[in-house]
Enzyme design. Sequence first.
Site, PDB file in Angstrom:
ATOM      1  N   LYS A 195       0.888  -1.163   0.000  1.00  0.00           N
ATOM      2  CA  LYS A 195       0.000   0.000   0.000  1.00  0.00           C
ATOM      3  C   LYS A 195       0.924   1.210   0.000  1.00  0.00           C
ATOM      4  O   LYS A 195       1.650   1.463   0.968  1.00  0.00           O
ATOM      5  CB  LYS A 195      -0.898  -0.030   1.237  1.00  0.00           C
ATOM      6  CG  LYS A 195      -1.865   1.131   1.226  1.00  0.00           C
ATOM      7  CD  LYS A 195      -2.927   0.994   2.319  1.00  0.00           C
ATOM      8  CE  LYS A 195      -3.864   2.194   2.250  1.00  0.00           C
ATOM      9  NZ  LYS A 195      -4.865   2.154   3.315  1.00  0.00           N
ATOM     10  N   LYS A 248      -1.297  -1.525  -4.490  1.00  0.00           N
ATOM     11  CA  LYS A 248      -2.296  -0.450  -4.324  1.00  0.00           C
ATOM     12  C   LYS A 248      -1.595   0.893  -4.310  1.00  0.00           C
ATOM     13  O   LYS A 248      -0.606   1.002  -3.573  1.00  0.00           O
ATOM     14  CB  LYS A 248      -3.016  -0.710  -2.984  1.00  0.00           C
ATOM     15  CG  LYS A 248      -4.108   0.263  -2.633  1.00  0.00           C
ATOM     16  CD  LYS A 248      -4.737  -0.140  -1.294  1.00  0.00           C
ATOM     17  CE  LYS A 248      -5.852   0.787  -0.890  1.00  0.00           C
ATOM     18  NZ  LYS A 248      -6.504   0.361   0.355  1.00  0.00           N
TER      19      LYS A 248
HETATM   20 ZN   LIG Z   1      -5.501   2.360   7.673  1.00  0.00          ZN
END
Ligand SMILES: [Zn+2]
Length: 323
Positions: A195, A248
């Site tokens: 992420k 992501k």
């Molecule tokens: Zn979070």
Amino acid sequence: MQFPVRRLRRLRKSESMRRLMSETRVTRDDLVYPILVQEGLDGRRPVGPMDGFYRISVDLLEDELGEAHDLGIRAVMLSGIPEHKDEAGTSAYAKDGIVQQAVAKARRYRSDMAIMADVCLCQYTAMGHCGIYKNGTVDNDLSTPLLGKVAASLAEAGVDVVSPSAMMDGQVAAIRAALDQSGHQNVAIMAQTAKHMSALYSPFREAAHCAPLFKDRNEYQVPYTNPREVMAEVESDIEEGADIVMIKPAMMYLDLVYEARRRFTAPVAVYNVSGEYAMVHAAHSKGYIDGAEATLEILGCIKRAGADIIITYSAKEAARMLP
Ligand SMILES: [Zn+2]
């Protein structure tokens, strides 16, 4: 010899030929539709600039799932906005927490859909960080057992897949242990492995009220400059027990999707995030691009890069268009 002998256009000359030659294709089976449920909400509300995407009350969940199912979508990702936030993020693992309620209902309504849920603390902590904030930083090792607790509570509610997005080191191992110890050996982990620290989360973040009160998430999210670090994240998540890994955001990160697919055997998921969705819709509303065509192109390119699973706010829109 007359030039050109090899005419690549021969294979593109008709729709039927182009379909026959298609090397990759997106199907409804690839798509996961995110659903954002809000505690204490009556009805549905827009999510900032995300045209056509709403946060909903739990009572609207049945309709939302039914609509996705009718379109041929068989997987959803639930996340929630609680009414109550505190230092320890207790509403993230409350038995009657907003996502726990939604998972239990989704399970009851639709036994034929894969129910996934996000695992993080940012929506639930007063500080808005993905872990517990202590002594001027997000304390990694204080946070991982809590993420395990969140995952176990979602498993108890009936989730099929938990998806940790906190970017704490060791979170996958902590979650696997918590799931196994609570008798949920068959709940899978889709780790939000890479992420990135990205400007593209803001529409969702504002709607979900989970922007950090102070400091940003640089200390735990991955910088967009470091592909080797991403592969190290993938490797360590798989070692810790991740069943699925994730990159992501999506559109600007497809080199990493390609690389992860090439190097590892675990399924690779991609999260096509809120800012990506909002950009396409904003450009469409200004008449700059055809949003529907752009959406299919984006999903097709994500697939071509090697993604097995695509989590996207465009899932319903795409499902309406796919052959
Ligand atoms: Zn979070």
